[in-house]
Design a protein around this motif. Structure first.
Motif, PDB file in Angstrom:
ATOM      1  N   UNK A   1      27.684  37.850  53.540  1.00  0.00           N
ATOM      2  CA  UNK A   1      27.403  38.781  52.451  1.00  0.00           C
ATOM      3  C   UNK A   1      28.013  40.161  52.675  1.00  0.00           C
ATOM      4  N   UNK A   2      28.125  40.597  53.911  1.00  0.00           N
ATOM      5  CA  UNK A   2      28.655  41.924  54.233  1.00  0.00           C
ATOM      6  C   UNK A   2      29.224  41.852  55.653  1.00  0.00           C
ATOM      7  N   UNK A   3      30.508  41.987  55.789  1.00  0.00           N
ATOM      8  CA  UNK A   3      31.165  41.801  57.092  1.00  0.00           C
ATOM      9  C   UNK A   3      30.680  42.778  58.153  1.00  0.00           C
ATOM     10  N   UNK A   4      30.186  43.935  57.754  1.00  0.00           N
ATOM     11  CA  UNK A   4      29.739  44.926  58.735  1.00  0.00           C
ATOM     12  C   UNK A   4      28.242  44.861  59.008  1.00  0.00           C
ATOM     13  N   UNK A   5      27.464  44.305  58.087  1.00  0.00           N
ATOM     14  CA  UNK A   5      26.017  44.190  58.254  1.00  0.00           C
ATOM     15  C   UNK A   5      25.569  42.843  57.684  1.00  0.00           C
TER      16      UNK A   5
END
Length: 80
Positions: free
Chosen positions: A40-44
């Motif tokens: 859903x979110x590469x950083x989180x």
């Protein structure tokens, strides 16, 4: 934004598999079975959609209410 991880990044979702009982999911994440992983979110990362190649199906792990998956998948569906 939904992002596909390359196989070297699969360990980024390991924290989501700790409570997952599906051994095929764990096998894909660990690199033992073929598959693909979308987050859903590469950083989180709070949710992952895992393609289980052997079963030709998807498994959603993590936060099932994660906004990018229903929003972006619905948008992609409308373009076809």
């Amino acid at each position: 934004m939904i992002t596909e991880l390359n196989q070297l990044e699969f360990d980024k979702v390991k924290h989501l598999t700790d409570s997952c009982r599906n051994i095929e999911v764990r096998a894909v994440v660990s690199g033992l079975n073929p598959g693909r992983i979308y987050v859903d979110d590469a950083t989180n990362i709070t949710a992952a959609l895992i393609w289980l190649q052997g079963h030709s199906g998807f498994q959603l792990i993590g936060d099932s209410q994660s906004v990018p998956f229903p929003n972006e998948l619905r948008m992609d569906e409308e373009t076809y």
